[in-house]
Structure formats: C-alpha cells, structure tokens
Enzyme design. Sequence first.
Site, PDB file in Angstrom:
ATOM      1  N   ASP A  91      11.948  41.251 -11.642  1.00 23.41           N
ATOM      2  CA  ASP A  91      12.050  40.210 -10.613  1.00 23.41           C
ATOM      3  C   ASP A  91      11.920  40.797  -9.210  1.00 23.41           C
ATOM      4  O   ASP A  91      12.666  41.695  -8.825  1.00 23.41           O
ATOM      5  CB  ASP A  91      13.396  39.501 -10.721  1.00 23.41           C
ATOM      6  CG  ASP A  91      13.583  38.819 -12.066  1.00 23.41           C
ATOM      7  OD1 ASP A  91      12.898  39.230 -13.027  1.00 23.41           O
ATOM      8  OD2 ASP A  91      14.416  37.912 -12.165  1.00 23.41           O
ATOM      9  N   HIS A 126      14.723  41.696  -4.569  1.00 21.29           N
ATOM     10  CA  HIS A 126      15.179  40.480  -5.223  1.00 21.29           C
ATOM     11  C   HIS A 126      16.470  40.035  -4.537  1.00 21.29           C
ATOM     12  O   HIS A 126      16.851  40.578  -3.499  1.00 21.29           O
ATOM     13  CB  HIS A 126      15.369  40.743  -6.713  1.00 21.29           C
ATOM     14  CG  HIS A 126      15.458  39.506  -7.550  1.00 21.29           C
ATOM     15  ND1 HIS A 126      14.682  38.389  -7.347  1.00 21.29           N
ATOM     16  CD2 HIS A 126      16.255  39.218  -8.619  1.00 21.29           C
ATOM     17  CE1 HIS A 126      14.990  37.469  -8.240  1.00 21.29           C
ATOM     18  NE2 HIS A 126      15.940  37.942  -9.016  1.00 21.29           N
ATOM     19  N   ASP A 141      19.678  36.940 -17.482  1.00 14.32           N
ATOM     20  CA  ASP A 141      18.517  36.919 -18.366  1.00 14.32           C
ATOM     21  C   ASP A 141      17.922  38.313 -18.562  1.00 14.32           C
ATOM     22  O   ASP A 141      16.949  38.463 -19.300  1.00 14.32           O
ATOM     23  CB  ASP A 141      17.455  35.947 -17.851  1.00 14.32           C
ATOM     24  CG  ASP A 141      17.021  36.218 -16.429  1.00 14.32           C
ATOM     25  OD1 ASP A 141      17.869  36.551 -15.596  1.00 14.32           O
ATOM     26  OD2 ASP A 141      15.811  36.072 -16.133  1.00 14.32           O
ATOM     27  N   HIS A 142      18.506  39.317 -17.925  1.00 13.95           N
ATOM     28  CA  HIS A 142      18.039  40.692 -18.083  1.00 13.95           C
ATOM     29  C   HIS A 142      19.098  41.607 -18.712  1.00 13.95           C
ATOM     30  O   HIS A 142      18.782  42.752 -19.016  1.00 13.95           O
ATOM     31  CB  HIS A 142      17.600  41.261 -16.736  1.00 13.95           C
ATOM     32  CG  HIS A 142      16.415  40.552 -16.162  1.00 13.95           C
ATOM     33  ND1 HIS A 142      15.131  41.053 -16.228  1.00 13.95           N
ATOM     34  CD2 HIS A 142      16.317  39.360 -15.529  1.00 13.95           C
ATOM     35  CE1 HIS A 142      14.302  40.203 -15.650  1.00 13.95           C
ATOM     36  NE2 HIS A 142      14.991  39.166 -15.222  1.00 13.95           N
ATOM     37  N   HIS A 194      21.058  40.102 -13.243  1.00 11.93           N
ATOM     38  CA  HIS A 194      20.962  38.691 -13.584  1.00 11.93           C
ATOM     39  C   HIS A 194      21.022  38.583 -15.103  1.00 11.93           C
ATOM     40  O   HIS A 194      20.466  39.420 -15.826  1.00 11.93           O
ATOM     41  CB  HIS A 194      19.675  38.077 -13.039  1.00 11.93           C
ATOM     42  CG  HIS A 194      19.798  37.673 -11.597  1.00 11.93           C
ATOM     43  ND1 HIS A 194      18.707  37.547 -10.758  1.00 11.93           N
ATOM     44  CD2 HIS A 194      20.889  37.358 -10.847  1.00 11.93           C
ATOM     45  CE1 HIS A 194      19.132  37.173  -9.555  1.00 11.93           C
ATOM     46  NE2 HIS A 194      20.442  37.051  -9.590  1.00 11.93           N
ATOM     47  N   HIS A 237      18.231  44.799 -13.227  1.00 12.57           N
ATOM     48  CA  HIS A 237      19.183  44.189 -12.296  1.00 12.57           C
ATOM     49  C   HIS A 237      20.171  43.336 -13.077  1.00 12.57           C
ATOM     50  O   HIS A 237      20.001  43.126 -14.292  1.00 12.57           O
ATOM     51  CB  HIS A 237      18.475  43.383 -11.212  1.00 12.57           C
ATOM     52  CG  HIS A 237      17.738  42.183 -11.717  1.00 12.57           C
ATOM     53  ND1 HIS A 237      16.634  42.267 -12.530  1.00 12.57           N
ATOM     54  CD2 HIS A 237      17.944  40.846 -11.505  1.00 12.57           C
ATOM     55  CE1 HIS A 237      16.184  41.047 -12.796  1.00 12.57           C
ATOM     56  NE2 HIS A 237      16.969  40.177 -12.199  1.00 12.57           N
ATOM     57  N   HIS A 243       7.650  36.736 -17.121  1.00 13.40           N
ATOM     58  CA  HIS A 243       8.777  36.088 -16.443  1.00 13.40           C
ATOM     59  C   HIS A 243       8.385  34.688 -15.953  1.00 13.40           C
ATOM     60  O   HIS A 243       8.657  34.288 -14.830  1.00 13.40           O
ATOM     61  CB  HIS A 243       9.268  36.954 -15.269  1.00 13.40           C
ATOM     62  CG  HIS A 243      10.674  36.648 -14.856  1.00 13.40           C
ATOM     63  ND1 HIS A 243      10.976  35.763 -13.853  1.00 13.40           N
ATOM     64  CD2 HIS A 243      11.868  37.106 -15.320  1.00 13.40           C
ATOM     65  CE1 HIS A 243      12.291  35.696 -13.704  1.00 13.40           C
ATOM     66  NE2 HIS A 243      12.852  36.498 -14.589  1.00 13.40           N
TER      67      HIS A 243
END
Length: 304
Positions: free
Chosen positions: A213, A143, A67-68, A65, A63, A271
């Site tokens: 997530d 999410h 941090d990914h 976000h 996805h 995570h």
Amino acid sequence: MEPFKVHILGCGSALPTLKHNSSAQVVELRGKLFLVDCGEGTQVLLRRSHISFTKIGAVFISHLHGDHCFGLIGMISTFGLLGRTAPLHIYAPAALEPMLQAQLQMFCFGLEFEVVFHTVDTLRQKVIYEDRSLTVESIPLEHRLPCCGFLFREKPSLPHIRRDMIDAYEIPISQINNIKNGADWVTAEGDVVPNSRLTKPADPPRSYAYCSDTRYIPTLHERLKGVNVLYHESTYDLNRADRAQQYWHSTAHDAAVVARDAGVGRLFLGHYSARYEDEQTLLSEARAVFPESYLSDEGMSIDV
C-alpha cells in the site's frame, strides 16, 4: 536455472470478497520459501495452493493494517500444532512486536520453536535479510502509517561449465568447482586452457519487488531500476483518483508510470478495491502506459 517464483495467495484490498482474499504471497527461491504479508485466511490459502508452508523460514510484513497481518498469529499457532521446531523470523515495523508478543502469550504459550522479531525501519532502503543465495531490501513507501515494500535480489551465480570442453580435456570432476570459480586448466602436456574456453557466462541475477500500500511516489522508480518483476498496488482507476489520494493508495495508472520509469520487465497489479467486479478497467489503464502489465490473481504462480 533454479526456480524463482512468486505465488499469489491474496491480491484484494481491505474488504475480503468472494473473488479476492487479503494480501499474501510466497516468494520461492532455490528451495527457500518467504511469506510476504499475511492477511486473514493465509494459512488456508497456503494449503489450497499446495505450498508446504511449514518450510516458510521468514515472514515480511509491510505494515500494520489488518488485511496485511491478521493471519499471522493463526499461522504461528498452526505451526505449533504441527510440531514445528525451526525458528520463524518476522520482519516488520516496530509497532508489531509488542502486539505479537501479547498474542503469543495469550494464544501460543509453550511453542516449541522460537519466533524471532526483526524491526524494519520503513524510512530507509537497506538489506534486512541475507543468505547465500539472495538479499531482501526494505523499500520505503508512503501510506497512512509506517509502510515499506520488499525487494528480493538473487545473488550472482557461478559460470556454467562447458561439458564438451570438460570431456575434451578429460578434466576430473574434482576440478569443476575450481574452474567455475575462475581457474584455468593445465593439460598433461603443460598447455594452459583459459577459463573463458571452459565456461559460459552465468545467468543474470533476477529480482522481484513487492510494493504494498502506497500513494504514488514520483521517485520510487529510482529504487526499482531494472527489476525483473514488480508487484505494485493498484487499488483504484483514474476515475477514483480522489479516493486514492484521500486514502494514500495508487491507481493502476500510477503503478504503470512507476514500472515504465523504472524499466522493469513486467508489472503485476494487485490490492484491488472491492468496488471492481472486473479488473480489466485497471489493466487497460496500466497497459496504456506500460504494455507489459498484467493482473495478479489468487493461485497464480509467476516465474521471475
């Protein structure tokens, strides 16, 4: 048995800490490397793990976000500097493609390799990648924006040849593949040796599921039945279940319930929220529900 490993590069959540890095891991199967998520600093973590990251053929982004996926363009740029020529395949939600194309034009003009984008429908479970040895399926998750996990399934292999029988019947090497594919053997005297005497059953196919997530999904276990290894986000413990609900994340208890109901072999938690100096609280919570629960950590290699 061919190696099937998961290399944990980062297992922290949105806020990088001195202890944990943003989400990233490498799935290794039969000599092929697949990157799953690519948080900030991934290429440094790949070097630190002594993984030959130039051999990565495909990247799966769960996805959008940061941090990914913040590390993706930096890694692509490095591939260009290293003279990569092989195509790099990116599997991700549709919204990443225009942003990635803009970044490529700004920072990676003149690459000598092709970046091939594959749109992933995060609402459907379907095979999105396939080669001779495995398939990768998308796993719909829930999410705050479109998100999916990934299920790596090894394809069935051929039976093992029994060396003692090959020697006993003096079967030539040229016939071994035929026997592995089900052929019987006929001796010089005309006797038929059935295939079942010449082979042993193949190793059962292995599988690995990455659930990024997501909030707790009561039906998720139905998509993960019998998986050998499950990585499931466990951002919070039950004392912070309200935050998990607010931000569409899972607790370690939630992850363990999914693992138990799916009948998986082992569960690895990850995570982690930056609030936890010690993740043993999360581990204890998970093991109370599913004893085969473990903490993931940077530098860990998991045999599937």
